[in-house]
Design an enzyme around this catalytic site. Structure first.
Site, short mmCIF file in Angstrom:
data_model
loop_
_atom_site.label_atom_id
_atom_site.label_comp_id
_atom_site.label_asym_id
_atom_site.label_seq_id
_atom_site.Cartn_x
_atom_site.Cartn_y
_atom_site.Cartn_z
N LYS A 591 0.86 -1.18 0.00
CA LYS A 591 0.00 0.00 0.00
C LYS A 591 0.90 1.23 0.00
O LYS A 591 1.72 1.43 0.89
CB LYS A 591 -0.92 -0.01 1.22
CG LYS A 591 -2.02 1.03 1.16
CD LYS A 591 -2.91 0.97 2.39
CE LYS A 591 -3.67 -0.33 2.46
NZ LYS A 591 -4.64 -0.33 3.58
N ASP A 695 -16.20 -2.73 6.34
CA ASP A 695 -16.32 -3.16 4.94
C ASP A 695 -16.07 -4.66 4.83
O ASP A 695 -15.36 -5.12 3.95
CB ASP A 695 -15.33 -2.39 4.06
CG ASP A 695 -15.68 -2.52 2.57
OD1 ASP A 695 -14.84 -2.15 1.74
OD2 ASP A 695 -16.78 -3.01 2.26
#
Length: 839
Positions: A591, A695
């Site tokens: 990331k 999520d």
């Protein structure tokens, strides 16, 4: 004038999945045609996915007969496109229609004259279609196709009426490559076993050991692995990803490949993905000599390029060949052997688009001053353009001001309606609650008429969405006073309901993962404060040991890349081990924060590193290392070899007769339960820390060996799952089909809302991710359904019980979706119940 330099992304299958315009309207009516139609109201232009115009779909005039391919729906994309996914739907027409195509085939063309039948990687042409008239069925095209024209051709094993609505997904084919001609791939004998390097998906002709007038493996968007005997693709033979040749078959010492383009283009570079497993006598090419043809003749002087021969690193790699801005409509390249074998998996081109501006002026008459005429004409044109621009700017300003005033009026009206609506009784079975906007301390008797009002009045898209404290104090399920709720929403402290479970208002939460667009873990501010004084417990990793494989996703401030990391074992704690030998690279997700990210994004990124470094659980993706000594900031996490659970299950079938017939890979019910139990275990760990994921879905669960599951957070950043998120104007992108009613309506996220999402994730798992949750509902209808949970008048719609799901497991799902958060089970209870269901 040069406009831009563009290229087709190498290995684009994972990112090239945008809808091409059937449902969005970018494809015009005149570009949609058909072989025939029932009537004018079922014409081709009505064959748009998720649209109900006309009579609800495109329907051919005649019934579809077995082995007949006379009927088709054709789409002209106006230019070449790289198509990776298709969607189909039947004719529902508000419940009146019930026609759909159970199977279909696809034909495509790049020029409108030569039509090609699509086949999957196993050579099969028939694609499974719809099971009912309203659900959307998405199917990956493996291999993808490069085409301008596409035909959907319904197929049936018996005479039946069919109707279709369709969508194509992909991106524009920027290379403009329409075919390549090359020697057919050859066969290697490896340890007594044949390894085939033939171009198995080539859609042209094979003539005298040459492949001609087609495209195939070298343009299918799939880069081969370092070890050529393995593949990204399931159930294929060793060597599948590569086209390869041996120097014994080429006495001149080179392989000639000719590339034909749709028109003359200006080329800057060519990228060739080569295998370099020199221990097997395979190396990238030693030299390439390219000839160019712009018109009818080939240029006399070729271009030559020699890459550095690498005898140290056996990794497959892209070699970039400079083409020095040659103008050409065709190229012929000679690739010279550097060893016994040469293998390519992908070839792509970078080019420059140019625009030639042609200016014309009237012919001057005798005696006129041409210079004066041109200048005067140009002046009038310039003045006219300036006046037009001024009018446009004024109109835009007026529209913006009008919209702002109108929006404020709507928001005020919405707030008034909300307050009026909440004077009605929001009743549970055991209690009644009334609230009056004029007098909060008073109560009134509710009427049946008041409690059945429409959902639009309950849920205005106003500022209260992100400021839930005003609404929270009105709900009956909270035992504390309204004044205590207001205090909780302003101070970073948790409030506790009667069951002792902490509930955090939106203001109590520290949001992490602004990098890729989502909120990975919502951390209570108290927990964040306790961790803020601790050092990051991960080491700095050398960037040079990371090898880029593909981009998994991106967001506003960063990207997520799939990489291979060398020597990662040396940087890990003693309590962590990889299931591979020490000298092999490790597959990781990186990331990365963009260099232009603002200060807040950088701070959030560092906070996320701090939090992720504390998460150590077998079913949670682990932070392995960081690169924060220099820009761009990176965090390196685990990645599982089988990808995410959604895609994994989509490629498999449940055990049974259908799977035996289709020869598809299967997953047993016990393994499905085993994976679901691991998800519950990982969420049990997060909930023990008061971490809220926000999520949870199969797209955010990664699959390893032996059905190992680890919970991650990449789903929101991936274009593949953009359809799973709903954008409320001016607010976040939300996974509403997985969200609890209180999260959607009140902006309230707790462990209880994660439990709701787990119920949906369990439903996805047991349906093999064949469809979206609530696929029969539009996004707006899903939000309306949460309003029914809010009112609790028994009109809410639940997800149906999957075919494979026993009653005991479906009861777990229904408990996860209880209206009252206190009545939902904890993850510890869910984990125990799933273990008991397997005994």
């Amino acid at each position: 004038d040069t406009i831009s330099s563009i290229s087709q992304l190498p290995c684009v299958v994972g990112v090239c999945r945008y809808p091409l315009g059937m449902s969005g309207g970018q494809i015009q009516d005149e570009d949609i045609s058909a072989s025939s139609q029932w009537s004018e109201s079922t014409a081709a232009r009505y064959g748009r996915l998720d649209f109900e115009e006309g009579d609800g779909a495109w329907c051919p005039e005649r019934t579809v007969e077995p082995d007949s391919l006379k009927e088709f729906l054709q789409i002209d994309l106006r230019s070449l496109h790289f198509i990776t996914l298709v969607g189909t739907q039947g004719r529902h027409a508000g419940g009146i229609g019930n026609e759909f195509a159970q199977m279909y085939k696809i034909k495509y063309s790049r020029d409108g004259s030569r039509w090609i039948s699509w086949r999957n990687r196993q050579g099969e042409q028939v694609i499974e279609g719809n099971r009912n008239a309203y659900d959307i069925m998405l199917k990956d095209l493996e291999p993808p196709i490069i085409a301008r024209f596409v035909r959907f051709m319904p197929v049936s094993d018996h005479s039946m009426n069919v109707c279709m609505r369709v969508e194509l997904y992909g991106c524009e084919w920027l290379d403009g490559l329409v075919s390549y001609n090359a020697p057919a791939g050859e066969q290697m004998s490896l340890e007594g076993q044949p390894v085939h390097f033939n171009d198995s998906v080539y859609d042209g002709a094979v003539i005298y050991r040459w492949v001609c007038i087609g495209l195939g493996q070298l343009t299918d968007g799939m880069c081969g692995l370092d070890d050529f005997t393995h593949s990204h693709v399931y159930n294929v033979w060793p060597g599948y990803d590569y086209v390869g040749w041996t120097n014994e078959s080429f006495p001149n010492g080179y392989v000639e490949i000719m590339f034909e383009f749709d028109r003359t283009r200006n080329f800057t570079t060519m990228k060739v993905h080569c295998n370099n497993m020199f221990t097997r006598h395979i190396k990238a090419f030693r030299q390439v000599v390219c000839y160019f043809r712009s018109e009818a003749d080939w240029e006399a002087t070729p271009l030559s390029f020699s890459p550095v021969v690498d005898d140290v690193n056996p990794s497959a790699r892209f070699i970039t060949v400079s083409l020095a801005n040659h103008m050409a409509s065709a190229m012929k390249c000679h690739f010279y052997f550097a060893d016994t074998w040469m293998m390519f998996s992908e070839i792509t081109f970078q080019l420059i688009l140019s625009s030639n501006r042609m200016v014309s002026s009237p012919i001057p008459s005798p005696g006129d001053d041409p210079t004066h005429k041109i200048d005067d004409s140009n002046t009038r044109i310039l003045i006219g353009c300036l006046v037009a621009i001024i009018f446009i700017l004024v109109a835009i300003i007026v529209i913006i001001l009008w919209r702002q005033v109108w929006q404020k009026m709507l928001e005020k009206a919405s707030r008034r309606m909300l307050d009026d609506e909440l004077t009605a009784s929001l009743s549970l079975q055991s209690e009644t609650f009334a609230y009056s906007h004029n007098n909060p301390s008073s109560s009134s008797a509710p009427s049946e008429q008041e409690s059945s009002s429409t959902y639009e009045r309950i849920f205005p898209l106003g500022p209260d969405y992100q400021e839930p404290s005003r609404l929270i104090r009105k709900l009956p399920e909270f035992s504390h006073s309204s004044e205590e709720a207001v205090t909780a929403s302003k101070a970073p402290t948790a409030t506790f309901a009667q069951d002792g479970v902490p509930h955090y208002a939106e203001a109590d939460i520290v949001n992490l993962q602004g990098v890729t667009g989502g909120n990975t873990y919502a951390v209570p501010a108290l927990t964040m404060d306790l961790l803020s004084g601790k050092d990051v417990a991960v080491e700095e990793f050398p960037r040079k040991l990371l090898t880029f494989k593909e981009k998994l996703g991106e967001g506003q401030f960063g990207e997520v890349h799939l990489c291979e990391a060398e020597g990662m074992q040396e940087f890990m704690d003693e309590d962590f081990s990889f299931d591979i030998s020490d000298n092999q690279p490790v597959l990781v997700a990186v990331k990365m924060l963009r260099a232009d990210a603002n200060k807040n994004a950088r701070n959030d990124f560092l906070k996320e590193i701090k939090i992720m470094s504390r998460l150590k659980d077998p079913n949670i993706i682990r932070l392995l290392a960081v690169c924060i000594c220099s820009d761009p900031l990176c965090m390196i996490t685990e990645y599982m070899e089988n990808g995410d659970l959604n895609q994994f299950l989509s490629r498999h079938e449940p055990e049974g007769q259908l799977a035996l017939i289709s020869n598809a890979p299967t997953v047993s019910y016990s393994n499905l339960c085993y994976m679901a139990t691991q998800i519950a275990s990982g969420m049990r760990y997060l909930s023990s820390l008061n971490f809220v994921h926000r999520d949870l879905a199969t797209r955010n669960c990664l699959v390893g060996k032996n059905y190992t599951i680890k919970i991650a957070d990449f789903g929101m950043s991936r274009n593949l799952y953009s359809g799973d998120y709903y954008r409320i104007q001016g607010r976040a992108v939300l996974p509403i089909r997985w969200m609890s009613w209180e999260s959607i309506l009140l902006g309230k996220f707790t462990t209880a809302s994660d439990v709701w999402a787990f119920g949906v994730t369990l439903w996805e798992t047991l349906t093999f991710c064949n469809e979206q949750p609530y696929s029969q509902l539009t996004d707006e209808q899903v939000i309306e359904n949460t309003g029914e949970f809010f009112r609790d008048q028994k009109r809410q719609v639940y997800l149906p019980q999957p075919v494979l799901c026993p009653d005991s497991v479906y009861k777990i799902m229904l408990n996860c979706w209880r209206r009252n958060t206190k009545e939902r089970p904890s993850f510890q209870e869910i984990h125990r119940a799933l273990l008991e269901s397997q005994t």
